[in-house]
Design a protein around this motif. Structure first.
Motif, PDB file in Angstrom:
ATOM      1  N   LEU A   4     154.358  71.967 163.999  1.00  0.00           N
ATOM      2  CA  LEU A   4     153.967  70.564 164.068  1.00  0.00           C
ATOM      3  C   LEU A   4     152.849  70.444 165.095  1.00  0.00           C
ATOM      4  N   VAL A   5     151.783  69.761 164.734  1.00  0.00           N
ATOM      5  CA  VAL A   5     150.648  69.608 165.637  1.00  0.00           C
ATOM      6  C   VAL A   5     150.315  68.130 165.781  1.00  0.00           C
ATOM      7  N   GLY A 116     156.559  69.624 168.157  1.00  0.00           N
ATOM      8  CA  GLY A 116     155.156  69.880 168.394  1.00  0.00           C
ATOM      9  C   GLY A 116     154.911  70.152 169.865  1.00  0.00           C
ATOM     10  N   GLN A 117     153.660  70.419 170.197  1.00  0.00           N
ATOM     11  CA  GLN A 117     153.305  70.770 171.584  1.00  0.00           C
ATOM     12  C   GLN A 117     153.073  69.532 172.439  1.00  0.00           C
ATOM     13  N   GLY A 118     152.931  68.374 171.806  1.00  0.00           N
ATOM     14  CA  GLY A 118     152.739  67.129 172.540  1.00  0.00           C
ATOM     15  C   GLY A 118     151.275  66.718 172.647  1.00  0.00           C
ATOM     16  N   THR A 119     151.061  65.428 172.768  1.00  0.00           N
ATOM     17  CA  THR A 119     149.727  64.885 172.998  1.00  0.00           C
ATOM     18  C   THR A 119     149.809  63.845 174.106  1.00  0.00           C
ATOM     19  N   GLN A 120     148.874  63.918 175.042  1.00  0.00           N
ATOM     20  CA  GLN A 120     148.914  63.053 176.217  1.00  0.00           C
ATOM     21  C   GLN A 120     148.339  61.681 175.891  1.00  0.00           C
ATOM     22  N   VAL A 121     149.073  60.657 176.279  1.00  0.00           N
ATOM     23  CA  VAL A 121     148.583  59.280 176.203  1.00  0.00           C
ATOM     24  C   VAL A 121     148.566  58.728 177.612  1.00  0.00           C
TER      25      VAL A 121
END
Length: 125
Positions: A4-5, A116-121
């Motif tokens: 998952l990306v 997933g690896q995560g996305t910064q908000v």
């Protein structure tokens, strides 16, 4: 192995909107429960929203249901999280997850098998 990306995170100002995407390497979005979690610095990972495998049911954290919306596009193997009216309290790393647990446990992070690896908000005030 399924991957998952996440994408779509970034730095925005208070009141802005963002749409996060989570693309799977296989057709997992139509066969699994899918969810978004987030983790702010120094805090535990918390449930944000989830979507049942047939998209018949959506689940939200009570404090977010009026501003966030979860959806999926199975043809693209992609899960989305639309976030509106962002505040500094929404600053976190956002993760998508996939699992096969029963719907009654859809908010339980420990039952999701793929992350997933995560996305910064980051929301600046």
């Amino acid at each position: 192995q399924v991957r998952l990306v996440e994408s779509g995170g970034g730095l925005v100002q208070t009141g802005a909107s963002l749409r996060l995407s989570c693309t799977a390497s296989t057709r997992i979005t139509s066969t699994h429960q899918m969810a978004w979690f987030r983790q702010a610095p120094g805090k535990e990972r918390e449930f944000v929203a989830a979507l049942s495998r047939n998209s018949a049911a959506k689940y939200y954290a009570d404090s977010l249901k009026n501003r966030f919306s979860i959806s999926r596009e199975n043809a693209k193997n992609t899960l989305y999280l639309q976030m509106n009216a962002l505040t500094a309290e929404d600053t976190a790393v956002y993760y998508c997850a996939a699992g096969t647990q029963v719907l009654s446990s859809i908010r339980d992070a420990s039952l999701y098998s793929t992350w997933g690896q995560g996305t910064q908000v980051t929301v600046s005030s």
